[in-house]
Structures are given as C-alpha cells and as structure tokens.
Motif scaffolding. Structure first.
Motif, PDB file in Angstrom:
ATOM      1  N   ASP A   1      91.427  56.303  25.409  1.00  0.00           N
ATOM      2  CA  ASP A   1      91.462  55.543  24.360  1.00  0.00           C
ATOM      3  C   ASP A   1      92.173  56.190  22.899  1.00  0.00           C
ATOM      4  O   ASP A   1      91.517  56.815  22.008  1.00  0.00           O
ATOM      5  N   GLU A   2      93.423  56.598  23.353  1.00  0.00           N
ATOM      6  CA  GLU A   2      94.083  57.235  22.263  1.00  0.00           C
ATOM      7  C   GLU A   2      95.491  56.231  22.225  1.00  0.00           C
ATOM      8  O   GLU A   2      96.401  55.879  22.871  1.00  0.00           O
ATOM      9  N   ARG A   3      95.419  55.855  20.768  1.00  0.00           N
ATOM     10  CA  ARG A   3      96.178  54.902  20.292  1.00  0.00           C
ATOM     11  C   ARG A   3      97.945  55.180  20.611  1.00  0.00           C
ATOM     12  O   ARG A   3      98.665  54.228  21.375  1.00  0.00           O
ATOM     13  N   ASP A   4      98.355  56.300  20.409  1.00  0.00           N
ATOM     14  CA  ASP A   4      99.687  56.707  20.635  1.00  0.00           C
ATOM     15  C   ASP A   4     100.081  56.619  22.226  1.00  0.00           C
ATOM     16  O   ASP A   4     101.139  56.251  22.362  1.00  0.00           O
ATOM     17  N   GLN A   5      99.236  57.361  22.961  1.00  0.00           N
ATOM     18  CA  GLN A   5      99.617  57.333  24.370  1.00  0.00           C
ATOM     19  C   GLN A   5      99.485  55.897  25.035  1.00  0.00           C
ATOM     20  O   GLN A   5     100.168  55.635  25.791  1.00  0.00           O
ATOM     21  N   ILE A   6      98.691  55.204  24.593  1.00  0.00           N
ATOM     22  CA  ILE A   6      98.524  53.721  24.969  1.00  0.00           C
ATOM     23  C   ILE A   6     100.124  52.798  24.745  1.00  0.00           C
ATOM     24  O   ILE A   6     100.752  52.253  25.545  1.00  0.00           O
ATOM     25  N   ALA A   7     100.271  53.378  23.608  1.00  0.00           N
ATOM     26  CA  ALA A   7     101.594  52.515  22.704  1.00  0.00           C
ATOM     27  C   ALA A   7     102.959  53.110  23.438  1.00  0.00           C
ATOM     28  O   ALA A   7     103.547  52.264  23.859  1.00  0.00           O
ATOM     29  N   ASP A   8     102.871  54.379  23.658  1.00  0.00           N
ATOM     30  CA  ASP A   8     103.848  55.073  24.569  1.00  0.00           C
ATOM     31  C   ASP A   8     103.853  54.577  26.073  1.00  0.00           C
ATOM     32  O   ASP A   8     105.005  54.119  26.545  1.00  0.00           O
ATOM     33  N   GLN A   9     102.746  54.271  26.722  1.00  0.00           N
ATOM     34  CA  GLN A   9     102.929  53.811  28.049  1.00  0.00           C
ATOM     35  C   GLN A   9     103.492  52.352  27.957  1.00  0.00           C
ATOM     36  O   GLN A   9     104.329  51.735  28.823  1.00  0.00           O
ATOM     37  N   LEU A  10     102.808  51.456  26.961  1.00  0.00           N
ATOM     38  CA  LEU A  10     103.475  50.093  26.773  1.00  0.00           C
ATOM     39  C   LEU A  10     104.884  50.321  26.720  1.00  0.00           C
ATOM     40  O   LEU A  10     105.475  49.323  27.272  1.00  0.00           O
ATOM     41  N   ARG A  11     105.555  50.981  25.869  1.00  0.00           N
ATOM     42  CA  ARG A  11     106.802  51.011  25.533  1.00  0.00           C
ATOM     43  C   ARG A  11     107.645  51.567  26.806  1.00  0.00           C
ATOM     44  O   ARG A  11     108.701  51.068  26.993  1.00  0.00           O
ATOM     45  N   ALA A  12     107.042  52.328  27.562  1.00  0.00           N
ATOM     46  CA  ALA A  12     107.720  52.819  29.070  1.00  0.00           C
ATOM     47  C   ALA A  12     107.872  51.481  29.839  1.00  0.00           C
ATOM     48  O   ALA A  12     108.941  51.395  30.496  1.00  0.00           O
ATOM     49  N   TRP A  13     106.773  50.681  29.919  1.00  0.00           N
ATOM     50  CA  TRP A  13     106.791  49.656  30.773  1.00  0.00           C
ATOM     51  C   TRP A  13     107.831  48.670  30.019  1.00  0.00           C
ATOM     52  O   TRP A  13     108.307  47.943  30.903  1.00  0.00           O
ATOM     53  N   VAL A  14     107.729  48.428  28.922  1.00  0.00           N
ATOM     54  CA  VAL A  14     108.632  47.518  28.568  1.00  0.00           C
ATOM     55  C   VAL A  14     110.239  47.943  28.671  1.00  0.00           C
ATOM     56  O   VAL A  14     111.105  46.728  28.960  1.00  0.00           O
ATOM     57  N   ALA A  15     110.391  49.041  28.573  1.00  0.00           N
ATOM     58  CA  ALA A  15     111.769  49.489  28.914  1.00  0.00           C
ATOM     59  C   ALA A  15     112.200  49.597  30.470  1.00  0.00           C
ATOM     60  O   ALA A  15     113.288  49.643  30.961  1.00  0.00           O
ATOM     61  N   ASP A  16     111.050  49.434  31.441  1.00  0.00           N
ATOM     62  CA  ASP A  16     111.192  49.409  32.878  1.00  0.00           C
ATOM     63  C   ASP A  16     111.564  48.014  33.323  1.00  0.00           C
ATOM     64  O   ASP A  16     111.101  47.061  33.029  1.00  0.00           O
ATOM     65  N   PRO A  17     112.863  48.026  33.724  1.00  0.00           N
ATOM     66  CA  PRO A  17     113.225  46.790  34.290  1.00  0.00           C
ATOM     67  C   PRO A  17     112.706  45.939  35.481  1.00  0.00           C
ATOM     68  O   PRO A  17     112.526  45.028  35.936  1.00  0.00           O
ATOM     69  N   GLU A  18     111.623  47.041  35.958  1.00  0.00           N
ATOM     70  CA  GLU A  18     110.869  46.552  37.335  1.00  0.00           C
ATOM     71  C   GLU A  18     109.760  45.942  36.805  1.00  0.00           C
ATOM     72  O   GLU A  18     108.621  45.982  37.703  1.00  0.00           O
ATOM     73  N   VAL A  19     109.281  45.946  35.472  1.00  0.00           N
ATOM     74  CA  VAL A  19     108.073  45.344  34.921  1.00  0.00           C
ATOM     75  C   VAL A  19     108.151  44.136  34.116  1.00  0.00           C
ATOM     76  O   VAL A  19     109.067  44.137  33.163  1.00  0.00           O
ATOM     77  N   ASP A  20     107.717  42.981  34.456  1.00  0.00           N
ATOM     78  CA  ASP A  20     107.872  41.851  33.585  1.00  0.00           C
ATOM     79  C   ASP A  20     106.614  41.494  32.862  1.00  0.00           C
ATOM     80  O   ASP A  20     106.740  40.902  31.781  1.00  0.00           O
ATOM     81  N   VAL A  21     105.505  42.035  33.069  1.00  0.00           N
ATOM     82  CA  VAL A  21     104.198  41.843  32.429  1.00  0.00           C
ATOM     83  C   VAL A  21     103.485  43.004  32.574  1.00  0.00           C
ATOM     84  O   VAL A  21     103.138  43.548  33.482  1.00  0.00           O
ATOM     85  N   VAL A  22     102.524  43.256  31.512  1.00  0.00           N
ATOM     86  CA  VAL A  22     101.629  44.370  31.561  1.00  0.00           C
ATOM     87  C   VAL A  22     100.336  43.705  30.942  1.00  0.00           C
ATOM     88  O   VAL A  22     100.412  42.997  30.114  1.00  0.00           O
ATOM     89  N   ILE A  23      99.236  44.086  31.882  1.00  0.00           N
ATOM     90  CA  ILE A  23      97.759  43.694  31.460  1.00  0.00           C
ATOM     91  C   ILE A  23      96.940  44.839  31.397  1.00  0.00           C
ATOM     92  O   ILE A  23      96.856  45.659  32.316  1.00  0.00           O
ATOM     93  N   SER A  24      96.409  45.078  30.009  1.00  0.00           N
ATOM     94  CA  SER A  24      95.547  46.409  29.895  1.00  0.00           C
ATOM     95  C   SER A  24      94.028  45.569  29.874  1.00  0.00           C
ATOM     96  O   SER A  24      93.875  44.479  29.579  1.00  0.00           O
ATOM     97  N   THR A  25      93.135  46.542  30.251  1.00  0.00           N
ATOM     98  CA  THR A  25      91.825  46.127  30.024  1.00  0.00           C
ATOM     99  C   THR A  25      90.916  47.308  29.556  1.00  0.00           C
ATOM    100  O   THR A  25      91.424  48.619  29.801  1.00  0.00           O
ATOM    101  N   GLY A  26      90.257  47.117  28.361  1.00  0.00           N
ATOM    102  CA  GLY A  26      89.434  48.026  27.759  1.00  0.00           C
ATOM    103  C   GLY A  26      89.973  48.391  26.449  1.00  0.00           C
ATOM    104  O   GLY A  26      91.109  48.177  26.213  1.00  0.00           O
TER     105      GLY A  26
END
Length: 180
Positions: free
Chosen positions: A54-79
């Motif tokens: 539960d670290e805001r910057d790490q979560i946001a960085d991972q979301l941004r990495a997936w947004v930049a990845d053309p192999e990811v259309d959707v991200v679902i997080s839990t927790g």
C-alpha cells in the motif's frame, strides 16, 4: 442481467491484475485469484499480475507502466480502497486518470448495497481511463471482486453487451491525441 448480442463475435481484451496488500503473497491472494479465474473463464487474456504494498507512488507507477504497455487494455486492482490511513489505491488511481468514470463507483455501491447493506459506504471503488487504458479499483475482499466482475465488468468488457459497452469505444478513447 443485460442482453448479449449473440450475432456479434466475442472480442477478448488483455487485462492486468494488481493486488494491493501489505500482508499477502501470490499464494495467499484470494481476491486477485478470483479476478484471474473470472477473466480467463470469460475468454479474456491475463496480461500481467502483480502484488504491491500500500504505497501510493508505487501503485501509480505500476498503473502508468501498464497504461504505457500496448499489451494491456484494462487494469483491475483489488485492495486499498477502504478508509484507513494505509488505503491509498483510490488516490493512486486518480493520480493516473485522465478521466474518471464516476458512475462505476455509483453502480458498484448499488451492487454492494444489495449484498452488504449500508456497509457499502466503507469501500471506495473507482474507475477511470488513461492513455486509452481502462483502470478499475475494487475492494480487497473476494466477494467484492466477484460482485465487481460478475455484475459490472464482465458485461462492460464484453463487446456483445447491449446497448453499449467499454470495448466498442476502445478506438475512441485516445481520439483527442490524434487531433493534435
């Protein structure tokens, strides 16, 4: 349940799953596994899966990495969607969103109210769009993941769902960037 147009072909989408937890490992991640099982059973592709603290910057960085990845259309997080000091997933998602899908939280609350009554006010599910990628944050319980997937996301991520769905507007999510 909303209607499915069987005359249309199913279009699988590539979905990444992020579990936010200070205490769970992959083997103990029941909520993430609920999502993975439902995603693959529906015919979609599991693009990636991670667990972060539960670290805001790490979560946001991972979301941004997936947004930049053309192999990811959707991200679902839990927790990390609750009210405690360590619950920062919603804030991390909002750090990344270009547009928030406010009605996602509303519909999730309606679904939750039917299951857990007024306790639904204690979770902060959210959804948004960034870089042509959909991002959704669900609470960390397996039940909430089942509800979020079964009652909302399984339908909206099915191209055949009528009268409209998230998949059919994928090509238009980044149209403002093409006009520049």
């Amino acid at each position: 349940m909303s209607p499915i147009d069987e005359s249309k072909d199913f279009i699988p989408v590539r979905i990444a799953v992020l579990t936010v937890s200070d205490s769970r490992s992959l083997d103990e991640d029941r909520s993430g596994q609920v999502l993975v099982d439902r995603i693959t059973a529906a015919g979609h592709t599991l693009a990636d899966r991670k667990i972060l603290h539960d670290e805001r910057d790490q979560i946001a960085d991972q979301l941004r990495a997936w947004v930049a990845d053309p192999e990811v259309d959707v991200v679902i997080s839990t927790g990390g969607t609750g009210l405690t000091g360590r619950d920062v997933t919603v804030e991390a998602h909002r750090d990344v969103y270009e547009k928030e899908i406010e009605a996602f939280a509303t519909v999730f609350t309606i679904v939750s109210m039917k299951k857990i009554g007024t306790s639904a006010v204690q979770s902060r599910a959210t959804g948004g769009v960034a870089g042509g990628t959909y991002l959704f944050a669900l609470p960390g319980s397996p039940g909430a993941c089942k509800d979020g997937w079964d009652e909302i996301l399984s339908l909206q991520l099915d191209y055949r769902h009528k009268p409209c769905n998230f998949v059919e507007i994928f090509p238009r999510l980044s149209e403002n960037q093409r006009r520049k």
